[in-house]
Design a protein around this motif. Structure first.
Motif, PDB file in Angstrom:
ATOM      1  N   PHE A 146       0.834  -1.205   0.000  1.00  0.00           N
ATOM      2  CA  PHE A 146       0.000   0.000   0.000  1.00  0.00           C
ATOM      3  C   PHE A 146       0.870   1.257   0.000  1.00  0.00           C
ATOM      4  CE2 PHE A 146      -1.844   3.326   2.744  1.00  0.00           C
ATOM      5  CZ  PHE A 146      -2.961   3.665   2.000  1.00  0.00           C
ATOM      6  N   ILE A 147       1.919   1.260   0.825  1.00  0.00           N
ATOM      7  CA  ILE A 147       2.818   2.415   0.909  1.00  0.00           C
ATOM      8  C   ILE A 147       3.469   2.694  -0.441  1.00  0.00           C
ATOM      9  CG2 ILE A 147       5.011   3.216   1.895  1.00  0.00           C
ATOM     10  CD1 ILE A 147       4.184   1.751   4.491  1.00  0.00           C
ATOM     11  N   ARG A 148       3.890   1.625  -1.126  1.00  0.00           N
ATOM     12  CA  ARG A 148       4.545   1.818  -2.417  1.00  0.00           C
ATOM     13  C   ARG A 148       3.578   2.409  -3.440  1.00  0.00           C
ATOM     14  NH1 ARG A 148       9.670   2.765  -3.778  1.00  0.00           N
ATOM     15  NH2 ARG A 148       9.402   3.430  -5.915  1.00  0.00           N
ATOM     16  N   ASP A 149       2.354   1.910  -3.459  1.00  0.00           N
ATOM     17  CA  ASP A 149       1.359   2.446  -4.386  1.00  0.00           C
ATOM     18  C   ASP A 149       1.089   3.922  -4.100  1.00  0.00           C
ATOM     19  OD1 ASP A 149       1.129   0.059  -5.690  1.00  0.00           O
ATOM     20  OD2 ASP A 149      -0.708  -0.575  -4.669  1.00  0.00           O
ATOM     21  N   ILE A 150       0.965   4.259  -2.824  1.00  0.00           N
ATOM     22  CA  ILE A 150       0.731   5.651  -2.437  1.00  0.00           C
ATOM     23  C   ILE A 150       1.928   6.512  -2.827  1.00  0.00           C
ATOM     24  CG2 ILE A 150       0.507   7.213  -0.468  1.00  0.00           C
ATOM     25  CD1 ILE A 150      -2.071   5.816  -1.143  1.00  0.00           C
ATOM     26  N   HIS A 151       3.120   6.009  -2.576  1.00  0.00           N
ATOM     27  CA  HIS A 151       4.350   6.750  -2.895  1.00  0.00           C
ATOM     28  C   HIS A 151       4.404   7.102  -4.376  1.00  0.00           C
ATOM     29  CE1 HIS A 151       8.518   6.869  -4.398  1.00  0.00           C
ATOM     30  NE2 HIS A 151       8.803   7.486  -3.265  1.00  0.00           N
ATOM     31  N   ASP A 152       4.172   6.125  -5.227  1.00  0.00           N
ATOM     32  CA  ASP A 152       4.270   6.364  -6.667  1.00  0.00           C
ATOM     33  C   ASP A 152       3.194   7.337  -7.141  1.00  0.00           C
ATOM     34  OD1 ASP A 152       6.372   4.627  -6.656  1.00  0.00           O
ATOM     35  OD2 ASP A 152       5.229   2.915  -7.403  1.00  0.00           O
ATOM     36  N   GLY A 153       1.966   7.152  -6.663  1.00  0.00           N
ATOM     37  CA  GLY A 153       0.888   8.044  -7.070  1.00  0.00           C
ATOM     38  C   GLY A 153       1.033   9.436  -6.497  1.00  0.00           C
ATOM     39  N   LYS A 154       1.512   9.514  -5.267  1.00  0.00           N
ATOM     40  CA  LYS A 154       1.653  10.802  -4.580  1.00  0.00           C
ATOM     41  C   LYS A 154       2.654  11.697  -5.293  1.00  0.00           C
ATOM     42  CE  LYS A 154       4.000  10.728  -0.802  1.00  0.00           C
ATOM     43  NZ  LYS A 154       4.397  10.435   0.593  1.00  0.00           N
ATOM     44  N   HIS A 155       3.779  11.123  -5.696  1.00  0.00           N
ATOM     45  CA  HIS A 155       4.802  11.923  -6.355  1.00  0.00           C
ATOM     46  C   HIS A 155       4.443  12.218  -7.811  1.00  0.00           C
ATOM     47  CE1 HIS A 155       7.902  12.166  -3.223  1.00  0.00           C
ATOM     48  NE2 HIS A 155       7.403  11.022  -2.808  1.00  0.00           N
ATOM     49  N   ALA A 156       3.573  11.392  -8.389  1.00  0.00           N
ATOM     50  CA  ALA A 156       3.181  11.621  -9.784  1.00  0.00           C
ATOM     51  C   ALA A 156       2.054  12.636  -9.896  1.00  0.00           C
ATOM     52  CB  ALA A 156       2.755  10.302 -10.430  1.00  0.00           C
ATOM     53  N   GLU A 157       1.245  12.766  -8.846  1.00  0.00           N
ATOM     54  CA  GLU A 157       0.053  13.609  -8.923  1.00  0.00           C
ATOM     55  C   GLU A 157       0.086  14.757  -7.912  1.00  0.00           C
ATOM     56  OE1 GLU A 157      -3.299  11.062  -8.474  1.00  0.00           O
ATOM     57  OE2 GLU A 157      -2.584   9.607  -9.945  1.00  0.00           O
ATOM     58  N   SER A 158       1.264  15.226  -7.605  1.00  0.00           N
ATOM     59  CA  SER A 158       1.425  16.410  -6.752  1.00  0.00           C
ATOM     60  C   SER A 158       0.745  16.264  -5.395  1.00  0.00           C
ATOM     61  CB  SER A 158       0.889  17.655  -7.477  1.00  0.00           C
ATOM     62  OG  SER A 158       1.554  17.831  -8.707  1.00  0.00           O
ATOM     63  N   GLY A 159       0.873  15.102  -4.811  1.00  0.00           N
ATOM     64  CA  GLY A 159       0.381  14.919  -3.453  1.00  0.00           C
ATOM     65  C   GLY A 159      -1.062  14.499  -3.333  1.00  0.00           C
ATOM     66  N   SER A 160      -1.725  14.223  -4.436  1.00  0.00           N
ATOM     67  CA  SER A 160      -3.132  13.839  -4.386  1.00  0.00           C
ATOM     68  C   SER A 160      -3.281  12.411  -3.870  1.00  0.00           C
ATOM     69  CB  SER A 160      -3.741  13.955  -5.789  1.00  0.00           C
ATOM     70  OG  SER A 160      -5.051  13.462  -5.806  1.00  0.00           O
ATOM     71  N   VAL A 161      -4.064  12.249  -2.812  1.00  0.00           N
ATOM     72  CA  VAL A 161      -4.346  10.928  -2.248  1.00  0.00           C
ATOM     73  C   VAL A 161      -5.854  10.802  -2.104  1.00  0.00           C
ATOM     74  CG1 VAL A 161      -4.023   9.383  -0.287  1.00  0.00           C
ATOM     75  CG2 VAL A 161      -2.146  10.861  -1.019  1.00  0.00           C
ATOM     76  N   SER A 162      -6.415   9.727  -2.627  1.00  0.00           N
ATOM     77  CA  SER A 162      -7.866   9.563  -2.635  1.00  0.00           C
ATOM     78  C   SER A 162      -8.408   9.299  -1.236  1.00  0.00           C
ATOM     79  CB  SER A 162      -8.253   8.412  -3.560  1.00  0.00           C
ATOM     80  OG  SER A 162      -7.800   7.181  -3.029  1.00  0.00           O
ATOM     81  N   LEU A 163      -9.704   9.550  -1.078  1.00  0.00           N
ATOM     82  CA  LEU A 163     -10.364   9.294   0.197  1.00  0.00           C
ATOM     83  C   LEU A 163     -10.340   7.808   0.531  1.00  0.00           C
ATOM     84  CD1 LEU A 163     -12.049  10.252   2.604  1.00  0.00           C
ATOM     85  CD2 LEU A 163     -14.096  10.037   1.168  1.00  0.00           C
ATOM     86  N   SER A 164     -10.520   6.960  -0.477  1.00  0.00           N
ATOM     87  CA  SER A 164     -10.500   5.515  -0.230  1.00  0.00           C
ATOM     88  C   SER A 164      -9.127   5.064   0.261  1.00  0.00           C
ATOM     89  CB  SER A 164     -10.881   4.758  -1.504  1.00  0.00           C
ATOM     90  OG  SER A 164      -9.968   5.042  -2.557  1.00  0.00           O
ATOM     91  N   ALA A 165      -8.072   5.689  -0.266  1.00  0.00           N
ATOM     92  CA  ALA A 165      -6.720   5.340   0.181  1.00  0.00           C
ATOM     93  C   ALA A 165      -6.510   5.750   1.632  1.00  0.00           C
ATOM     94  CB  ALA A 165      -5.680   6.000  -0.712  1.00  0.00           C
ATOM     95  N   ARG A 166      -6.999   6.918   1.995  1.00  0.00           N
ATOM     96  CA  ARG A 166      -6.851   7.363   3.384  1.00  0.00           C
ATOM     97  C   ARG A 166      -7.673   6.485   4.331  1.00  0.00           C
ATOM     98  NH1 ARG A 166      -4.068  12.025   3.904  1.00  0.00           N
ATOM     99  NH2 ARG A 166      -3.801  13.324   2.035  1.00  0.00           N
TER     100      ARG A 166
END
Length: 408
Positions: A146-166
């Motif tokens: 989960f951390i790796r998926d968040i890391h890759d998406g977070k750095h690619a989308e300027s810090g955007s993290v979905s509500l479902s991820a949180r």
């Protein structure tokens, strides 16, 4: 006796051929294949060949996934001996998958599918240390994916993290809390405990604490939030230092633990298990207390060996460089012109010829936010390519990302 490389390579190739023949002739031979995969992974880890490690691990995970589906469809498809072997080696694949995730590779869908993560439930009590370890292995493997998926998406989308991820993050953090409570109850019930019990507990707590910290901060781009965990970082260092002390051999009845921790006196230690090298590396790069992070690096430098893909010597050198970058830029912001880290165990910062002591954590803009290690070459004088990222804040020089060659 000197063993020629060609001799070893020939036997290695022959072993793979025999394994392929066995699998072609017996579709139920997945237990043998899984054991061979672990053997091949171990050999390639020792050689530092990360590409082949990933190939063998991927094959093993595919075999494990296929056998699980087959057993669900037909519970009588494998005998008791085969099921026992799979049950024993499955935790090792959990741990190996965790390691490759931390090294920057994508996580296996076997452990990080969202539905599976939401249905993950930690036992409220443990029968023994092995039960606690197996539970933690699954929790850590799932969380690191989960951390790796968040890391890759977070750095690619300027810090955007979905509500479902949180939401999923909150669920996983609650499972870590449950594990911690279950462990506390288990240890209390075993009182008085032996020295070996204490070491097992510390080993598990090192991994639990490091994973909990990383999971807690994985959805945030800023680094300053790690400062809230300074006591936990100090505990990881203290526990790791005690784990280095020699002790009597653990009489562990479980196959996967014995397989993962074979060593020879006087030789560099090797284990497929993660013990304290990855947690100490986390302390070194994320804890900005100058004393604690230097102690973490010192332990890594004193450690002769590796845990799977985690080479203590390599990660100590990378961590040294990260600390030097952060503290150099902090001192330059205060007016220093020429700054470097002094070689040697003290790791003192020298600014314009004078020893300077960092007393407070650096400001956010002086911190390294991410460091990827790639193109690792092994040997008596190994090298790696480290990509350093400071985005979105940047350092004094205006650099957001650059790559350096680090020798170890």
């Amino acid at each position: 006796m000197l063993v020629r490389p060609n001799f070893v390579l020939w036997h290695y190739t022959e072993a793979i051929k025999h394994l392929q023949a066995r699998l072609e002739g017996d579709l139920e031979a997945s237990d043998v294949a899984l054991l061979c995969c672990l053997l091949f992974v171990s050999l390639e880890c020792l050689h530092g060949n990360r590409i082949l490690v990933m190939d063998h691990l991927k094959n093993g995970l595919n075999i494990l996934r296929s056998s699980q589906l087959k057993e669900l469809e037909n519970p009588s498809s494998s005998n008791a001996n085969s099921k026992s072997i799979k049950q024993e080696v499955r935790p090792l694949f959990h741990r190996l998958d965790s390691q490759t995730t931390l090294m920057g590779y994508p996580a296996s869908s076997l452990f990080n599918h969202m539905d599976k993560l939401l249905s993950l439930h930690t036992p409220r009590s443990f029968k023994d240390f092995e039960h606690a370890k197996t539970s933690l292995d699954l929790l850590v493997a799932s969380s690191l994916g989960f951390i790796r998926d968040i890391h890759d998406g977070k750095h690619a989308e300027s810090g955007s993290v979905s509500l479902s991820a949180r939401t999923l993050q909150v669920h996983l953090l609650s499972e870590f809390t449950i594990w911690n409570n279950s462990m506390a109850d288990f240890v209390k019930a075993r009182h008085p405990s032996t020295d070996e019990d204490n070491k097992l507990e510390k080993s598990l707590r090192v991994q639990h604490t490091a994973s909990f910290i990383w999971l807690s901060r994985c959805t945030e781009l800023g680094e300053a939030g790690f400062d809230a965990f300074l006591p936990e970082f100090a505990s990881i260092v203290k526990w790791s230092r005690s784990l280095m002390m020699p002790s009597t051999e653990t009489k562990d009845p479980c196959l996967h633990t014995r397989l993962a921790s074979l060593s020879i006196d006087g030789a560099a230690k090797f284990s497929l298990n993660m013990a304290y090298i990855p947690p100490l590396y986390l302390v070194a790069i994320k804890c900005r207390d100058p004393i604690t992070r230097r102690e973490a690096i010192s332990i890594l430098e004193e450690t002769n060996g590796r845990e799977g893909l985690w080479d203590a010597r390599l990660h100590a050198k990378v961590a040294r460089r990260l600390v030097e970058i952060e503290e150099t830029n902090l001192l330059m912001s205060e007016g220093a012109k020429f700054v470097y880290m002094e070689p040697g165990p003290l790791m003192r910062m020298i600014a314009d010829g004078q020893v300077r002591t960092i007393m407070t954590p650096p400001d956010e803009r002086f911190r390294v936010h991410d460091m990827d290690i790639r193109e690792i070459s092994e040997g008596s004088r190994g090298t790696c390519q480290a990509t350093i990222r400071t985005w979105p804040y940047g350092l004094l020089e205006g650099k957001f990302q650059w790559t350096e060659t680090i020798h170890f």
